[in-house]
Every structure is written in structure tokens, then in C-alpha cells.
Design a protein around this motif. Structure first.
Motif, PDB file in Angstrom:
ATOM      1  N   PRO A  55       0.835  -1.211   0.000  1.00 39.57           N
ATOM      2  CA  PRO A  55       0.000   0.000   0.000  1.00 39.57           C
ATOM      3  C   PRO A  55       0.864   1.252   0.000  1.00 39.57           C
ATOM      4  CG  PRO A  55      -0.760  -1.571   1.657  1.00 39.57           C
ATOM      5  CD  PRO A  55       0.564  -2.080   1.161  1.00 39.57           C
ATOM      6  N   LEU A 128     -12.847  -2.614  -0.988  1.00 35.91           N
ATOM      7  CA  LEU A 128     -12.035  -3.822  -1.124  1.00 35.91           C
ATOM      8  C   LEU A 128     -12.889  -5.015  -1.535  1.00 35.91           C
ATOM      9  CD1 LEU A 128      -9.192  -4.930  -0.932  1.00 35.91           C
ATOM     10  CD2 LEU A 128      -9.591  -5.419   1.499  1.00 35.91           C
ATOM     11  N   VAL A 159      -7.845   0.819  -5.054  1.00 35.82           N
ATOM     12  CA  VAL A 159      -8.644   1.013  -3.844  1.00 35.82           C
ATOM     13  C   VAL A 159      -8.064   2.196  -3.081  1.00 35.82           C
ATOM     14  CG1 VAL A 159      -9.252   0.054  -1.586  1.00 35.82           C
ATOM     15  CG2 VAL A 159      -9.417  -1.371  -3.638  1.00 35.82           C
ATOM     16  N   VAL A 161      -8.273   4.293   0.336  1.00 38.51           N
ATOM     17  CA  VAL A 161      -8.732   4.397   1.729  1.00 38.51           C
ATOM     18  C   VAL A 161      -8.398   5.821   2.176  1.00 38.51           C
ATOM     19  CG1 VAL A 161      -8.582   3.466   4.065  1.00 38.51           C
ATOM     20  CG2 VAL A 161      -8.283   1.947   2.085  1.00 38.51           C
ATOM     21  N   ILE A 179      -6.119  -6.448   3.545  1.00 37.70           N
ATOM     22  CA  ILE A 179      -5.546  -6.155   2.238  1.00 37.70           C
ATOM     23  C   ILE A 179      -4.579  -7.246   1.801  1.00 37.70           C
ATOM     24  CG2 ILE A 179      -4.000  -4.573   1.007  1.00 37.70           C
ATOM     25  CD1 ILE A 179      -5.321  -2.310   2.664  1.00 37.70           C
ATOM     26  N   VAL A 205      -3.437  -0.276  -3.680  1.00 38.28           N
ATOM     27  CA  VAL A 205      -4.068   0.396  -2.544  1.00 38.28           C
ATOM     28  C   VAL A 205      -3.353   1.711  -2.254  1.00 38.28           C
ATOM     29  CG1 VAL A 205      -4.709   0.240  -0.111  1.00 38.28           C
ATOM     30  CG2 VAL A 205      -4.806  -1.807  -1.570  1.00 38.28           C
ATOM     31  N   ILE A 207      -3.569   4.918   0.426  1.00 36.93           N
ATOM     32  CA  ILE A 207      -4.112   5.319   1.725  1.00 36.93           C
ATOM     33  C   ILE A 207      -3.685   6.749   1.994  1.00 36.93           C
ATOM     34  CG2 ILE A 207      -4.171   4.812   4.196  1.00 36.93           C
ATOM     35  CD1 ILE A 207      -3.327   1.923   3.485  1.00 36.93           C
ATOM     36  N   CYS A 223       3.844  -0.206   4.782  1.00 37.99           N
ATOM     37  CA  CYS A 223       3.418   0.695   3.713  1.00 37.99           C
ATOM     38  C   CYS A 223       4.635   1.369   3.078  1.00 37.99           C
ATOM     39  CB  CYS A 223       2.492   1.793   4.253  1.00 37.99           C
ATOM     40  SG  CYS A 223       0.905   1.221   4.874  1.00 37.99           S
TER      41      CYS A 223
END
Length: 340
Positions: A55, A128, A159, A161, A179, A205, A207, A223
Motif C-alpha cells: 500500500p 475492497l 482502492v 482508503v 488487504i 491500494v 491510503i 506501507c
């Protein structure tokens, strides 16, 4: 063009069908992903996240483009629509997959419709969950996929977030487990079906966090992190030029802000951001574009920074959100002179 759209003079005069003359909103053009511009550091962070399959965690002050980066990424890689999860203070990790309207089903049952109740009608798949379902062939998910939503898979997704720092303390660590595993089941449906995505079809992903509170170290370790810095003058000028060129004038006139007006508008913007005492909320890029768009509509082909300072002052409200910031902006503008 004084009072072109609204007079408010306290008399009986009104403009017949005046709504027809109002400019059309241009929000879609203002945020079109094709005009999103990254610097070298952000581009490298995105590539690292893509290569490692981790992510991408983005921080930075509001208006630096954290959310819009996900839309640029989905557009550039042809991933389809961004699947966005807007984090709340009550969010739990399982809501990334779906939410179930327990109360709605309860009322349906007690309304005497028990035999007619279809549990799928009370399920809403979220970011998700949708990404995992779209990673599968349609035939494999037909038992839960809503009939009124097209299934264009199998495909990968982006995705998003958004604003994870709004969530409870355990949420960041919990969602990383979700995830990484890319599997969920739906116990509310008969047979408790399970759905999963192969690693090669895993979503990308993104974020975002406004850094309103610290995130768990275990979450940070898993991450790829990047803090988006507010752009310097020349890069911001380029961003604004690209965005403004992409926004058609809503009045139907063929108007373009001159290089001088753009440069002077950005110069005033930076003076406001660097005010002493500082503004409670410094203006962001989105607010700068709104300010220049208003200038373009109201001033036409003139340069109000040099010929109509009153009009500019009346438009400064696009750049601040608090009364005390308005006082600061007024003082800054009073002493500001446009560079030649």
C-alpha cells in the motif's frame, strides 16, 4: 461585469429566467486526472509501491493532491473507476468489504415479507469487497453481485482508503491484514460464500492521512510512505496553467488568463500562505484554482490585479474559510502589489 449574476439591491427587480445565464459548475474538469502533475519524488514512491505490491501511504496538508493521486493512477494504468472508502471515526476493517443493513432486513421480516426477503438486497459492497469481486469472473460472483451494477471483470482496481487517521486506533493494522489476505466471506447469505482474489489480480491500494493523529508503527512498516510537499512557485504555476487550460469557460466565451494574470494570482496566493501572523487555514491548490476561475469569469480579458483591485478583494473569499483569516487576507492584499 459588475453584478452580472446577482444584484441583491432590496427592490422588486429580478432577472426573468436568470438561472439560464448562470455559469455551469466545472468541478469535473477541475479534477480531471489527465491534468494531475507529480514531482519526481512522488513518482518514485508510486513506482516503488507498484513494484513491491505494498500500500502507498500519502500524507501532506489538505489540497496537496493526496486523494487525486489515486484517480491519476487508475486513469493512467486503465484500471477503471477508483473504489473509494471514506474512513469515519466508527469504521471497522470488515467494512472495507461490505456492510449489511441489519435494521432494514429486520423491518422487512416484521412487515410480513419474510418469504420474499432476499438477503442480497441488504448488502452494500465497499471498496475492497468490490475489488475482490471484480478480480473474479462474473460467473463466480453472480450469487452476490448486484444485478443493476455492471461487472466488467476480471480486472485489477485501485482502492483508495481516504483519511485513515479519522479511524479508531486498531483500524490501520486490521485493514492491512485484510488487504494482504484478499479474502472475505458473507455469512448473511445462505451457504456463507467465500470470495478471494489471486495475487496477480490484487488491487493497488492508496491510503491517505492528514496526520491528525499518529498511526501505529506496525502499520507504517508495511506501507510505502510519502509526504507530499506543497509545490514551489514555478511548479504550482505549471499545475495551475494545466488545470485552467483544461477547464472550459462556463460562460461560453473563449477566455484565457494571460501569463501575467496567472503569475500575479499565484504570487498573491503565496503571500497569503506566508502571512504573519499565519492564517488559521492556509489556502490550498483547489482554492487557488477556484479563485482564478472566479477572476476569469468576472474580469474577462482584463487584468483586475492592476485595474480593478476592488473586484479582486471581493473575490478573496474563495481563499479563506474563517473570519479571522479574512481579516489577515484583507491586510495582506492591502499591502500587496502585483509583480511585473
Amino acid at each position: 461585469m459588475d453584478n452580472a449574476y446577482f444584484r441583491g439591491k432590496g427592490d422588486d427587480n429580478k432577472v426573468p429566467e436568470g438561472w439560464k445565464n448562470l455559469p455551469l459548475p466545472q468541478r469535473e474538469a477541475e479534477t480531471r486526472p489527465a491534468t494531475y502533475d507529480t514531482d519526481e519524488q512522488l513518482r518514485a514512491a508510486v513506482e516503488t509501491a507498484l513494484v513491491l505490491g505494498q500500500p502507498l501511504l500519502l500524507t501532506g496538508e489538505p489540497g496537496t493532491g493526496k486523494t487525486q493521486l489515486a484517480y491519476r493512477l487508475a486513469w493512467e494504468l486503465d484500471f477503471g473507476d477508483v473504489l473509494r472508502f471514506q474512513t469515519k471515526s466508527t469504521s471497522v476493517a470488515t467494512e472495507l468489504f461490505y456492510t449489511y443493513d441489519t435494521i432494514g432486513r429486520f423491518h422487512a421480516v416484521h412487515a410480513g415479507k419474510y418469504d420474499e426477503v432476499d438477503d442480497r438486497a441488504f448488502i452494500t459492497f465497499n471498496a475492497l469487497g468490490k475489488a475482490i469481486l471484480l478480480a473474479n469472473e462474473k460467473a463466480g460472483v453472480e450469487k452476490v453481485w448486484p444485478e443493476n451494477i455492471p461487472h466488467d471483470g476480471p480486472r485489477r482496481s485501485v482502492v483508495l482508503v481516504d483519511e485513515i487517521d479519522k479511524a479508531p486506533r486498531d483500524f490501520p493494522n486490521d485493514i492491512l491484514n485484510e488487504i494482504e489476505n484478499l479474502v472475505f466471506n458473507v455469512p448473511e447469505i445462505g451457504g456463507n460464500p467465500e470470495f478471494r482474489a489471486e495475487k496477480r489480480m490484487s488491487p493497488v491500494v492508496v491510503i491517505t492521512s492528514n496526520s491528525e493523529k499518529n498511526l501505529p508503527e506496525a502499520f507504517l512498516r508495511r506501507c510505502i510512505y510519502h509526504d507530499i510537499q506543497f509545490p514551489e512557485f514555478d511548479r504550482l504555476l505549471r499545475i495551475v496553467e494545466n488545470r485552467m487550460a483544461d477547464i472550459p469557460d462556463p460562460t461560453g466565451r473563449d477566455l484565457r488568463l494571460s501569463d501575467t494574470v496567472l503569475r500575479q494570482g499565484v504570487d498573491l496566493f503565496f503571500h497569503l500562505r506566508q502571512a504573519d501572523p499565519p492564517m488559521r487555514k492556509a489556502p490550498s491548490t483547489a482554492e487557488l484554482i477556484a479563485f482564478l476561475q472566479a477572476i476569469r469569469i468576472k474580469a474577462g480579458d482584463k487584468n483586475p490585479f492592476e485595474t480593478d483591485r476592488r473586484m479582486v478583494k471581493d473575490t478573496l473569499g474563495t481563499l479563506f474559510k474563517y473570519r479571522q483569516d479574512g481579516d489577515i487576507a484583507g491586510k495582506v492584499f492591502k499591502n500587496w502589489r502585483p509583480p511585473k
